[in-house]
Design a protein around this motif. Sequence first.
Motif, mmCIF file in Angstrom:
data_model
loop_
_atom_site.group_PDB
_atom_site.id
_atom_site.type_symbol
_atom_site.label_atom_id
_atom_site.label_comp_id
_atom_site.label_asym_id
_atom_site.label_seq_id
_atom_site.Cartn_x
_atom_site.Cartn_y
_atom_site.Cartn_z
ATOM 1 N N ASP A 143 -1.707 -2.176 3.787
ATOM 2 C CA ASP A 143 -1.899 -0.903 2.695
ATOM 3 C C ASP A 143 -0.447 -0.937 2.045
ATOM 4 O OD1 ASP A 143 -4.200 -0.483 3.937
ATOM 5 O OD2 ASP A 143 -3.482 1.100 5.328
ATOM 6 N N LEU A 144 0.528 -0.956 2.643
ATOM 7 C CA LEU A 144 2.015 -0.857 1.862
ATOM 8 C C LEU A 144 1.896 -1.843 0.877
ATOM 9 C CD1 LEU A 144 3.957 0.256 4.819
ATOM 10 C CD2 LEU A 144 3.665 1.690 2.821
ATOM 11 N N PHE A 145 1.674 -3.099 1.400
ATOM 12 C CA PHE A 145 1.911 -4.162 0.165
ATOM 13 C C PHE A 145 1.115 -4.007 -0.927
ATOM 14 C CE2 PHE A 145 3.375 -7.537 3.641
ATOM 15 C CZ PHE A 145 4.452 -6.859 3.795
ATOM 16 N N ALA A 146 -0.154 -3.489 -0.538
ATOM 17 C CA ALA A 146 -0.971 -3.196 -1.900
ATOM 18 C C ALA A 146 -0.783 -2.145 -2.632
ATOM 19 C CB ALA A 146 -2.544 -3.163 -1.099
ATOM 20 N N SER A 147 -0.408 -1.111 -2.015
ATOM 21 C CA SER A 147 0.098 0.162 -2.684
ATOM 22 C C SER A 147 1.316 -0.252 -3.533
ATOM 23 C CB SER A 147 -0.246 1.389 -2.096
ATOM 24 O OG SER A 147 0.816 1.264 -0.829
ATOM 25 N N GLN A 148 2.439 -0.607 -2.876
ATOM 26 C CA GLN A 148 3.699 -0.636 -3.386
ATOM 27 C C GLN A 148 4.465 -2.130 -3.863
ATOM 28 O OE1 GLN A 148 6.380 0.790 -0.372
ATOM 29 N NE2 GLN A 148 5.405 2.699 -0.131
ATOM 30 N N GLY A 149 3.639 -3.030 -3.252
ATOM 31 C CA GLY A 149 4.161 -4.569 -3.739
ATOM 32 C C GLY A 149 4.879 -4.914 -2.428
ATOM 33 N N LEU B 267 -12.712 -6.993 0.286
ATOM 34 C CA LEU B 267 -10.981 -7.268 0.816
ATOM 35 C C LEU B 267 -10.231 -6.765 -0.397
ATOM 36 C CD1 LEU B 267 -11.415 -10.725 2.538
ATOM 37 C CD2 LEU B 267 -11.415 -8.621 3.781
ATOM 38 N N MET B 268 -10.566 -5.636 -0.984
ATOM 39 C CA MET B 268 -9.737 -5.309 -1.971
ATOM 40 C C MET B 268 -8.190 -5.117 -1.864
ATOM 41 S SD MET B 268 -11.121 -4.111 -5.117
ATOM 42 C CE MET B 268 -11.663 -2.588 -5.823
ATOM 43 N N PRO B 269 -7.647 -4.588 -0.917
ATOM 44 C CA PRO B 269 -6.421 -4.477 -0.581
ATOM 45 C C PRO B 269 -6.023 -5.828 -0.325
ATOM 46 C CG PRO B 269 -7.404 -3.143 0.836
ATOM 47 C CD PRO B 269 -8.560 -3.742 0.051
ATOM 48 N N GLU B 270 -6.583 -6.549 0.255
ATOM 49 C CA GLU B 270 -6.006 -8.385 0.215
ATOM 50 C C GLU B 270 -5.796 -8.938 -1.173
ATOM 51 O OE1 GLU B 270 -8.108 -6.858 2.430
ATOM 52 O OE2 GLU B 270 -7.751 -7.344 4.596
ATOM 53 N N GLY B 271 -6.963 -8.515 -1.728
ATOM 54 C CA GLY B 271 -6.952 -9.165 -3.296
ATOM 55 C C GLY B 271 -5.918 -8.659 -4.078
ATOM 56 N N THR B 272 -5.729 -7.368 -3.930
ATOM 57 C CA THR B 272 -4.542 -6.716 -4.678
ATOM 58 C C THR B 272 -3.146 -7.725 -4.409
ATOM 59 O OG1 THR B 272 -5.711 -4.793 -4.633
ATOM 60 C CG2 THR B 272 -3.294 -4.823 -5.183
ATOM 61 N N VAL B 273 -3.025 -7.793 -3.168
ATOM 62 C CA VAL B 273 -1.917 -8.495 -2.896
ATOM 63 C C VAL B 273 -1.848 -9.938 -3.043
ATOM 64 C CG1 VAL B 273 -0.367 -9.196 -0.730
ATOM 65 C CG2 VAL B 273 -1.228 -6.856 -0.911
ATOM 66 N N PHE B 274 -3.081 -10.549 -3.040
ATOM 67 C CA PHE B 274 -3.213 -11.841 -3.202
ATOM 68 C C PHE B 274 -2.553 -12.531 -4.597
ATOM 69 C CE2 PHE B 274 -5.307 -16.093 -3.909
ATOM 70 C CZ PHE B 274 -5.520 -16.548 -2.619
ATOM 71 N N PHE B 275 -3.135 -11.770 -5.504
ATOM 72 C CA PHE B 275 -2.713 -12.317 -7.007
ATOM 73 C C PHE B 275 -1.304 -11.654 -7.676
ATOM 74 C CE2 PHE B 275 -7.318 -12.615 -6.931
ATOM 75 C CZ PHE B 275 -7.622 -13.817 -7.393
ATOM 76 N N ARG B 276 -0.953 -10.614 -6.854
ATOM 77 C CA ARG B 276 0.455 -10.040 -7.174
ATOM 78 C C ARG B 276 1.638 -10.741 -6.450
ATOM 79 N NH1 ARG B 276 -0.269 -3.894 -6.738
ATOM 80 N NH2 ARG B 276 -1.343 -3.772 -8.598
ATOM 81 N N SER B 277 1.398 -11.407 -5.343
ATOM 82 C CA SER B 277 2.701 -11.440 -4.371
ATOM 83 C C SER B 277 2.756 -12.987 -4.087
ATOM 84 C CB SER B 277 2.694 -10.555 -3.207
ATOM 85 O OG SER B 277 2.612 -9.344 -3.590
#
Lengths: 194, 194, 194, 194
Positions: free
Chosen positions: D16-22, D96-106
């Motif tokens: 949750d935190l990685f997805a919302s804050q990086g 898996l939206m949060p996972e996806g958010t993190v996936f491409f950003r990090s």
Amino acid sequence: MKTTPVADAVLKAALDLFASQGYATTSVQQIVEAAGVTKGAMYHYFQSKDDLLFAIYDRILTLQKRRLDEIVAQGGATLDVIRAVCVDVVETSIDLMPEGTVFFRSMHMLTPARNQEVTRRRREYHDEFAALVARAQAEGVVRTDVPRPVLIAHFYSDVHYLSYWYSPSGPESKTEVASQLADLFLRSITVEDG
Amino acid sequence: MKTTPVADAVLKAALDLFASQGYATTSVQQIVEAAGVTKGAMYHYFQSKDDLLFAIYDRILTLQKRRLDEIVAQGGATLDVIRAVCVDVVETSIDLMPEGTVFFRSMHMLTPARNQEVTRRRREYHDEFAALVARAQAEGVVRTDVPRPVLIAHFYSDVHYLSYWYSPSGPESKTEVASQLADLFLRSITVEDG
Amino acid sequence: MKTTPVADAVLKAALDLFASQGYATTSVQQIVEAAGVTKGAMYHYFQSKDDLLFAIYDRILTLQKRRLDEIVAQGGATLDVIRAVCVDVVETSIDLMPEGTVFFRSMHMLTPARNQEVTRRRREYHDEFAALVARAQAEGVVRTDVPRPVLIAHFYSDVHYLSYWYSPSGPESKTEVASQLADLFLRSITVEDG
Amino acid sequence: MKTTPVADAVLKAALDLFASQGYATTSVQQIVEAAGVTKGAMYHYFQSKDDLLFAIYDRILTLQKRRLDEIVAQGGATLDVIRAVCVDVVETSIDLMPEGTVFFRSMHMLTPARNQEVTRRRREYHDEFAALVARAQAEGVVRTDVPRPVLIAHFYSDVHYLSYWYSPSGPESKTEVASQLADLFLRSITVEDG
DNA sequence: AATGAATGAGAGTTCATTCAT
DNA sequence: AATGAATGAACTCTCATTCAT
């Protein structure tokens, strides 16, 4: 404000350095070196340098207010209470001389929120003392030809100035000075007897 | 310390900022912006930030010493002279309130050399005033049951505390407060009449 | 955003490092070393590390919006305009590949105020493009059986993904890819001819 | 990666935190606080902060690859298989939206070794999908006038972009969007019928 | 007389990780 | 299994001062 060897050492070092060099001129590095701990350890116990400063204010405000409450609670003739307060605040201020030095010099370095808290607690003390003076005036034993704020400022000023001239190692003992200053203050505010 | 528009503006800005924020918290950048000049221009007139601080001490020390000398030179009954000094120093301190605020808060920020000079000039003032008190004691009009240093500290304290409580826009006028504080002080140190 | 050798070198170094390592992983120290300047010099031109990041967003947003405006201003058959926009945005994105890499990866690192500004400017672009699509739909040349937000997301996605797969040194030239992606997009959104 | 209440809570909080804050902006302290455990407990289950990040990549890569394998294994007309993959990957990505958010950003925050592993497993997926497209081209149902890498990038881009625009609480349902995006993609890559 | 770019040292603070218990 | 104190390196940023022009 937990009590641990590390926190204690840091607070003590900070107090000494703030009193001798001033808050702004003292670096966190100097404090932790004087305390013999690492910066990380210090920041484990305190959130900021400002915390160390506020701890000093908190200690002095808490102590002085408690002493005032106790003396007032004991009761007695109003002038005797005022004298007792005066003697006690001088003695306490001498005991807390480094804290006092920091107190009057560094108030503007506190964060605004904490500055407000300090101001509020000082006003509580002030109001309680002012009530004593007002009572004495109503009883006819303290002069009314000088505005009460001036009388009270005249009281605070001696306390305030202590750290600028008094030395515990000097000729006058704490007890003597407290009694003498109380005497000077009482003489100046009481109505003449005859 | 020549007087030019630039130097004047810088000094004035520095005084205001030092008084309101403290010396350490004020950056040279803030000063030159407030003065409407550039850093280069400022450093053309002052060698360092410390110069600006010392200028404040110099002004207040020079003025107060000159006033004391003048009043003493005028002569008169010793108690009257002491009262005149007391009234004048309060009035002058109110006129120089920002300087006074800085004076007591920032002495430890001066370079050691200048701190020594300030201390020396304060001692000159102190000695001259102490001589007045000693004379009054020799004449039997000022009490001797309280050590002279305590009497003198009691005098300084009111002056010192002014910047912490007095407001020019408050109910008491400068003249009134000066007279009232002089009265309180005199009452406390003189021998009782009988 | 002045243009000086120092500021230019810093911006270029920051862009390269942000694109290759990410914003958070890049230290100011690394940037100034890569730029061959000192930290102080950098902070003379930029107020914060965030300024460097925002400069990247500003450049790309300004450029893309200007191109869109120009193409729309030139007029023409709606589908031709859409195709021109599509080709141009792919080409421009390839020219600004490092900026694009940073753009989509680091938006959450901007200060909230700047994040809002970026969002606002993206919405301006979005609305202008959506108007084009709406017009084409009204003219009956773009399908209406898929919600317009989905059509538009389908447009943005290709642009967005470019920095994840396209390499200027690969087999496909910028012009070819732009034309091919525009073709794929147009084919998917237009109504079948019959 | 055992499954225990502590490990699960930590992983969920981290996601949750990685997805919302990086990733870089999230401290281990924040994670353990959100998970309601202590740092020591966390480090008992995970060797490093990077472990938490990689767990996210591992989950999404494992799932997507298994789904692709399953769909391919079921067989059917090539275009139907491609469409099924497309629909499924969109639906899974929304799940898996949060996972996806993190996936491409990090991805660039992973240790080099793990970055390589992620790259390798993505390539496996890529190659399997590319083989499908190649088969369809060989069968004459998918166009060959656009280089295959461009076709495939066009496929990935929609998936990639989902986390930037799609909201589960928005007007379009997961199923609808999956079908619509699959339709857009298929329309763009198939050879024209008439 | 005045500019403002540039320096370089040091400021307060954060943080992933370790380790004795 | 779990705690939480402690580490130490790195972080962003500030600032008084200098100097070429």
